[in-house]
Enzyme design. Structure first.
Site, PDB file in Angstrom:
ATOM      1  CG  LEU A   6      -1.638   1.290   1.564  1.00 39.05           C
ATOM      2  CD1 LEU A   6      -2.585   1.701   0.447  1.00 39.05           C
ATOM      3  CD2 LEU A   6      -2.371   1.169   2.896  1.00 39.05           C
ATOM      4  CG  ASP A   7       2.638   4.862   2.388  1.00 40.82           C
ATOM      5  OD1 ASP A   7       3.734   4.968   1.805  1.00 40.82           O
ATOM      6  OD2 ASP A   7       2.221   5.695   3.205  1.00 40.82           O
ATOM      7  N   PRO A   8       4.755   1.725   1.131  1.00 41.84           N
ATOM      8  CG  PRO A   8       6.877   0.896   0.529  1.00 41.84           C
ATOM      9  CD  PRO A   8       5.982   1.119   1.713  1.00 41.84           C
TER      10      PRO A   8
END
Length: 331
Positions: A6-8
């Site tokens: 997701l993030d990253p």
């Protein structure tokens, strides 16, 4: 293939998309902000931190001690971990139903090169939390509860201290009465006003720090606190989580006109299925694995920083799994 959750992960796919489109049209990215939060859905957020743990409480709290480094108005700024919550500010996403605060996270400066935006004067990647979170965390830090130092009185025991006794020792308070504990807290932490003091003290009471409940001793203040947080702030049956990710681009077009554009992902978990966090971390990774096995990726050590890598991943996530970021021009 690295950095593909997701993030990253998803954040890279849509940052690269917009940056590539703007550059191909002769424009420039003047500012890039990217904030992400993994949170309980609003109806499940009724606790003093507005947070619930779907992963390690210790990991989340320790992450708050990381130094943040970013580019703002052409200058590199650095915020030491202990001061991080003091720079958290209300953040408008344009989605007025959410009261978020935002703060920078780790080192954002390498993304000037990774995203190929040498023209950008501001680059900040950070974290979203609900309003009220930073003030609670700052107080817990000032009290000494994020210390990783071993304390004899917190070592595992067949006769553990009560929470109010342990809190008194961590604070070095004169007694374990709530009044003395509150005085000791006030000597270590500056409250903005009486209302904030009352709210935070009520939150500490809710956590149980003034109670006669026995601690779950784990040798250090942070680990002992985490043992209680993990019990009190776990997701209940039928509760949803929320992932909110937003990029905000300040764009200067080839004709000199300016635009503020956002790219937003707002996803709720399914109480009878996957959490939003599990879905948005797991599926991108799985899609990347399938593309690697199918020979669709170049060989070597990769990360999603080019259109050649990002475009096929983004297309499959949108078409097969409905994972997409909504783009809007807001100014």
């Amino acid at each position: 293939m690295n950095e593909i959750g997701l993030d990253p992960g998803i954040d890279h796919l849509y940052a690269v998309k917009t940056i590539d489109e703007v550059h191909k049209a002769g424009g420039k990215i003047k500012s890039f902000l990217s904030y992400c939060g993994g949170l309980p859905a609003p109806e499940a957020s009724a606790n003093p931190l507005g947070y619930k743990f779907s992963w390690s409480a210790r990991g989340m709290l320790l992450a708050l001690g990381n130094t943040a480094k970013f580019l703002k108005d052409g200058k590199t700024e650095e915020i030491p971990g202990p001061e991080l919550m003091s720079v958290a500010k209300p953040y408008s996403t344009g989605y007025t139903g959410f009261a978020f605060v935002a703060y920078p996270n780790r080192d954002s400066t390498p993304f000037k090169e990774k995203y190929s935006i040498p023209e950008a004067s501001t680059i900040i990647r950070g974290t979203l939390r609900y309003a009220g979170f930073p003030e609670m965390i700052r107080c817990v830090v000032d009290m000494g509860f994020l210390s990783q130092d071993t304390q004899d009185f917190l070592k595992p025991s067949s006769n553990p201290l009560t929470w109010k006794e342990a809190t008194a020792k961590v604070l070095n308070a004169t007694s374990s009465s709530e009044q003395d504990l509150t005085w000791a807290i006030s000597s270590k932490h500056s409250f903005a006003n009486t209302d904030e003091k009352n709210r935070i003290v009520a939150g500490l009471r809710w956590i149980g720090l003034f109670s006669t409940d026995p601690i779950i001793p784990r040798s250090t203040p942070i680990d002992t606190l985490c043992a209680t947080l993990e019990k009190k702030m776990a997701y209940e049956d039928n509760e949803r989580d929320l992932v909110f990710l937003q990029h905000k681009f300040e764009i200067e077009h080839a004709d000199g006109k300016n635009e503020t554009r956002t790219s937003t992902l707002c996803e709720y978990g399914d109480p009878k299925g996957y959490s939003a966090m599990a879905k948005l971390v797991g599926i991108p990774c799985g899609v990347a694995v399938i593309q690697v096995l199918a020979g669709k990726m170049a060989k070597g050590l990769l990360a999603p920083y080019t259109p050649e890598i990002c475009d096929p991943l983004r297309h499959e996530l949108r078409e097969k799994y409905g994972i997409d970021m909504v783009e809007q021009t807001v100014a």
